[in-house]
Design an enzyme around this catalytic site. Structure first.
Site, PDB file in Angstrom:
ATOM      1  N   HIS A  60       1.027  -0.982  -0.182  1.00 38.23           N
ATOM      2  CA  HIS A  60      -0.426   0.022   0.294  1.00 38.23           C
ATOM      3  C   HIS A  60       0.819   1.523   0.078  1.00 38.23           C
ATOM      4  O   HIS A  60       1.597   1.442   0.792  1.00 38.23           O
ATOM      5  CB  HIS A  60      -1.044  -0.506   1.609  1.00 38.23           C
ATOM      6  CG  HIS A  60      -1.824   1.239   1.134  1.00 38.23           C
ATOM      7  ND1 HIS A  60      -3.226   1.039   0.137  1.00 38.23           N
ATOM      8  CD2 HIS A  60      -2.459   1.943   1.790  1.00 38.23           C
ATOM      9  CE1 HIS A  60      -4.084   1.977   0.459  1.00 38.23           C
ATOM     10  NE2 HIS A  60      -3.634   3.159   1.537  1.00 38.23           N
ATOM     11  N   ARG A  86      -5.197  15.075   6.533  1.00 34.17           N
ATOM     12  CA  ARG A  86      -6.066  15.192   5.699  1.00 34.17           C
ATOM     13  C   ARG A  86      -6.289  15.629   4.729  1.00 34.17           C
ATOM     14  O   ARG A  86      -6.013  16.229   3.794  1.00 34.17           O
ATOM     15  CB  ARG A  86      -7.677  13.804   5.630  1.00 34.17           C
ATOM     16  CG  ARG A  86      -8.154  13.621   4.007  1.00 34.17           C
ATOM     17  CD  ARG A  86      -9.201  12.680   3.874  1.00 34.17           C
ATOM     18  NE  ARG A  86     -10.393  13.233   3.975  1.00 34.17           N
ATOM     19  CZ  ARG A  86     -11.017  13.112   3.981  1.00 34.17           C
ATOM     20  NH1 ARG A  86     -11.801  12.502   3.218  1.00 34.17           N
ATOM     21  NH2 ARG A  86     -12.228  13.679   3.907  1.00 34.17           N
ATOM     22  N   TYR A 125      -4.221   7.440  -6.642  1.00 34.56           N
ATOM     23  CA  TYR A 125      -6.011   8.487  -7.261  1.00 34.56           C
ATOM     24  C   TYR A 125      -5.672  10.511  -7.236  1.00 34.56           C
ATOM     25  O   TYR A 125      -6.562  10.657  -7.726  1.00 34.56           O
ATOM     26  CB  TYR A 125      -7.332   8.650  -5.889  1.00 34.56           C
ATOM     27  CG  TYR A 125      -6.563   9.371  -4.265  1.00 34.56           C
ATOM     28  CD1 TYR A 125      -5.805  10.493  -4.039  1.00 34.56           C
ATOM     29  CD2 TYR A 125      -5.867   8.349  -3.291  1.00 34.56           C
ATOM     30  CE1 TYR A 125      -5.728  11.028  -2.735  1.00 34.56           C
ATOM     31  CE2 TYR A 125      -5.458   8.729  -2.320  1.00 34.56           C
ATOM     32  CZ  TYR A 125      -5.379   9.645  -2.365  1.00 34.56           C
ATOM     33  OH  TYR A 125      -4.643  10.324  -1.103  1.00 34.56           O
ATOM     34  N   HIS A 210     -11.508   3.409  -3.667  1.00 31.22           N
ATOM     35  CA  HIS A 210     -10.613   3.638  -2.612  1.00 31.22           C
ATOM     36  C   HIS A 210     -11.242   3.255  -1.495  1.00 31.22           C
ATOM     37  O   HIS A 210     -10.297   3.196  -0.286  1.00 31.22           O
ATOM     38  CB  HIS A 210     -11.058   5.381  -3.097  1.00 31.22           C
ATOM     39  CG  HIS A 210     -10.280   6.381  -1.533  1.00 31.22           C
ATOM     40  ND1 HIS A 210     -11.551   6.761  -0.239  1.00 31.22           N
ATOM     41  CD2 HIS A 210      -8.791   6.886  -1.015  1.00 31.22           C
ATOM     42  CE1 HIS A 210      -9.918   7.190   0.672  1.00 31.22           C
ATOM     43  NE2 HIS A 210      -9.432   7.577  -0.467  1.00 31.22           N
ATOM     44  N   HIS A 276      -5.835  -1.190   5.735  1.00 33.87           N
ATOM     45  CA  HIS A 276      -6.055  -1.182   7.145  1.00 33.87           C
ATOM     46  C   HIS A 276      -6.816  -2.158   7.796  1.00 33.87           C
ATOM     47  O   HIS A 276      -6.630  -2.549   8.940  1.00 33.87           O
ATOM     48  CB  HIS A 276      -6.248   0.308   7.611  1.00 33.87           C
ATOM     49  CG  HIS A 276      -5.760   1.102   6.930  1.00 33.87           C
ATOM     50  ND1 HIS A 276      -4.691   1.234   7.140  1.00 33.87           N
ATOM     51  CD2 HIS A 276      -6.323   2.485   6.172  1.00 33.87           C
ATOM     52  CE1 HIS A 276      -4.224   2.619   6.337  1.00 33.87           C
ATOM     53  NE2 HIS A 276      -4.454   2.977   5.401  1.00 33.87           N
ATOM     54  N   ASP A 327       2.726   3.143   3.188  1.00 34.09           N
ATOM     55  CA  ASP A 327       1.340   3.903   2.595  1.00 34.09           C
ATOM     56  C   ASP A 327       1.561   5.629   3.009  1.00 34.09           C
ATOM     57  O   ASP A 327       1.832   5.915   1.637  1.00 34.09           O
ATOM     58  CB  ASP A 327       0.406   3.727   4.007  1.00 34.09           C
ATOM     59  CG  ASP A 327      -1.057   4.222   3.822  1.00 34.09           C
ATOM     60  OD1 ASP A 327      -1.137   5.278   3.234  1.00 34.09           O
ATOM     61  OD2 ASP A 327      -1.837   4.301   4.655  1.00 34.09           O
TER      62      ASP A 327
HETATM   63  C1  NGQ Z   1      -5.776   8.270   1.716  1.00 31.75           C
HETATM   64  N1  NGQ Z   1      -4.830   7.350   3.365  1.00 31.75           N
HETATM   65  O1  NGQ Z   1      -6.549   7.945   0.856  1.00 31.75           O
HETATM   66  O2  NGQ Z   1      -4.815   8.426   0.670  1.00 31.75           O
HETATM   67  C2  NGQ Z   1      -6.194   8.123   2.903  1.00 31.75           C
HETATM   68  C3  NGQ Z   1      -6.442   9.200   3.463  1.00 31.75           C
HETATM   69  C4  NGQ Z   1      -8.865   9.079   2.943  1.00 31.75           C
HETATM   70  C5  NGQ Z   1      -5.369   6.659   4.738  1.00 31.75           C
HETATM   71  N2  NGQ Z   1      -6.153   6.455   4.423  1.00 31.75           N
HETATM   72  C6  NGQ Z   1      -7.866  10.278   2.705  1.00 31.75           C
HETATM   73  N3  NGQ Z   1      -4.229   7.006   5.087  1.00 31.75           N
HETATM   74  O3  NGQ Z   1      -9.053   7.697   3.530  1.00 31.75           O
HETATM   75  O4  NGQ Z   1     -10.158   9.531   3.041  1.00 31.75           O
HETATM   76 ZN    ZN Z   2      -4.185   4.322   1.608  1.00 33.45          ZN
END
Ligand code: NGQ
Ligand code: ZN
Length: 463
Positions: A60, A86, A125, A210, A276, A327
């Site tokens: 990941h 975020r 993404y 996602h 996760h 990640d």
């Molecule tokens: C991401 N990252 O897509 O980069 C996510 C955060 C979300 C992690 N979950 C954004 N560690 O999940 O909305």
């Molecule tokens: Zn992620």
């Protein structure tokens, strides 16, 4: 060590455990054709000086996030959280361009290769330009990632991300998410477009819805059907149950927590990686484990973001498979992910050597083998370790490293994971049989580091 398609080692970690006097051979495609233990080296055969262990698949990664590590470690509001992180992450995501992504990913993959990862699953993404418009020349961001993998020699599973909504029940996406969005038909066209480029460099193409927050049920079904039409064995990765708020919102929306919702509405099985899966009930954990899906654990990111600890006890009750990912890349070190996974369990269970297994009392060995097997499954590539038919992805530990010197091989691996404290005990790394790291260094290290620092300077100046 010179590039050659044969190597002999006094000690090597095979899928069934440590073996002595091992001879390896691989073909022009970089696939192992021979893994023979208890055999003498042939006169011309190059010899490894340290023990060989399999290269770790990193299951990941969001490569661009390496670009702002260290820049979110200050209090911005009274209770900073995953969600406030975020916001800062979206600010970086909002202004980065394809050339910058390529520079960041190139450096990141150099770091990964030097730190024990031989392949990576890119959960990708950041598709469109900052206004949310597709790049006129096509999927430039995906090509930037593929080029970074090609240049560094990193094995790649590319997982274009389907992203449509900002929350359960079809809440419209925010402005900060506009670079991520595709309708389902456009996503399937993107997969078709990327397939030849992936095939050409031995990359595997999969799909990443996602999260259940970002993909409504009808789109999920349609996308999975479309993926099956392209490749019925392609990997499927999804973020799930990372935060308590996500679990609560999912229950408010559907009456079910996310993992249970997914088990009831999607064909979860061995093609799936549940990234996760931090917050599950005991039953969700054992039921999800029994599907054969891989848990995508990212211990240092989960710690950094304040996610919580994975329920390994119930996952193991279902004979669950797992692998590791870096990640958000606040840490890029396979050994350290394993260490923190075990330490999280020690801290909560107040026991030691939690991840040891019946047939394998040495924790670092047991964890390495489990994470390689799970990571390979999630990658959809033949990177499951030192066995015929698998890619020759392996690394040699540095027998002269002070933490390792003079120890038996299995204790060298334990010392690498639990006692080398962030100094690398990795000497040489081969990916697909090609030497990519020599004496601890990747050939692109200096140039890639300089380009990365330049990009980060630009990004910080623009913030
Ligand atoms: C991401 N990252 O897509 O980069 C996510 C955060 C979300 C992690 N979950 C954004 N560690 O999940 O909305
Ligand atoms: Zn992620």
């Amino acid at each position: 060590m010179k590039h050659a398609n044969r190597l002999w080692a006094a000690d090597a970690l095979l899928p069934e455990g440590w073996a002595r006097n091992v001879s390896l051979a691989w073909d022009a495609q970089g696939r192992l054709t021979e893994v023979r233990s208890d055999t003498a080296a042939e006169p011309e055969q190059p010899r490894a000086t340290g023990p060989l262990i399999p290269g770790m698949p990193n299951l990941h990664s969001h490569a661009f996030q390496r670009g702002f590590c260290g820049l979110t470690e200050y209090r911005g509001q009274t209770a900073d959280s995953f969600w406030s992180w975020r916001e800062l992450m979206y600010r970086c995501a909002g202004r980065i361009d394809p050339a910058q992504v390529e520079a960041i990913a190139t450096w990141l993959y150099v770091e990964m290769l030097e730190a024990g990862y031989a392949s990576v699953c890119e959960f990708h993404y950041l598709h469109h330009d900052p206004q949310g418009e597709p790049y006129p020349q096509g999927p430039e961001m995906a090509h930037a990632i593929l080029r970074a993998a090609e240049r560094t020699g990193m094995g790649m599973t590319l997982l274009p991300v389907l992203y449509q909504t900002s929350g359960f029940g079809g809440a419209p996406a925010h402005a900060g998410q506009r670079r991520f969005l595709h309708d389902t038909a456009a996503m399937l066209r993107l997969l078709d477009t990327l397939k030849p480029a992936c095939d050409a460099q031995g990359a595997r193409l999969g799909l990443a819805p996602h999260s259940l927050r970002a993909v409504p049920p009808a789109s999920l079904t349609e996308a999975l059907d479309g993926l099956d039409a392209i490749d019925p064995t392609a990997p499927i990765h999804i973020h799930i149950a990372e935060q308590v708020k996500e679990v609560e919102d999912c229950i408010a929306w559907s009456g079910l927590p996310p993992v249970r919702w997914l088990l009831e509405h999607a064909p979860v099985g061995p093609r799936w990686c549940l990234v996760h899966a931090t917050h599950m009930t005991a039953d969700e954990a054992t039921d999800a484990a029994r599907t054969g899906a891989v848990a995508g654990l990212c211990p240092t990111t989960e710690a950094n973001l304040g996610d919580g600890l994975f329920d390994m006890a119930h996952w193991r009750e279902g004979a669950g498979r797992w692998g590791i990912g870096s990640d958000s890349h606040s840490t890029v070190n396979a050994a350290e992910e394993l260490q923190w996974l075990e330490y999280g369990l020690r801290l909560t269970t107040r026991q030691r050597n939690v991840m040891a297994e019946a047939g394998q009392p040495h924790v670092a060995t047991a964890m390495t083998l489990a994470a390689v097997a799970g990571g390979a499954q999630a990658s959809g590539r033949p990177v499951a370790g030192l066995a015929p038919g698998q890619q020759a992805d392996f690394l040699e530990l540095e027998p002269g490293h002070v933490a390792l010197a003079g120890l038996p091989a299995r204790d060298m691996l334990s010392a690498h994971v639990f006692g080398s404290h962030r100094t690398s005990a990795i000497r040489n790394v081969w990916v697909g049989g090609r030497s990519r790291v020599r004496e601890g260094r990747h050939a692109l290290r200096d140039a890639a580091a300089a380009a990365f620092v330049d990009v980060r300077r630009t990004l910080v100046a623009a913030s």
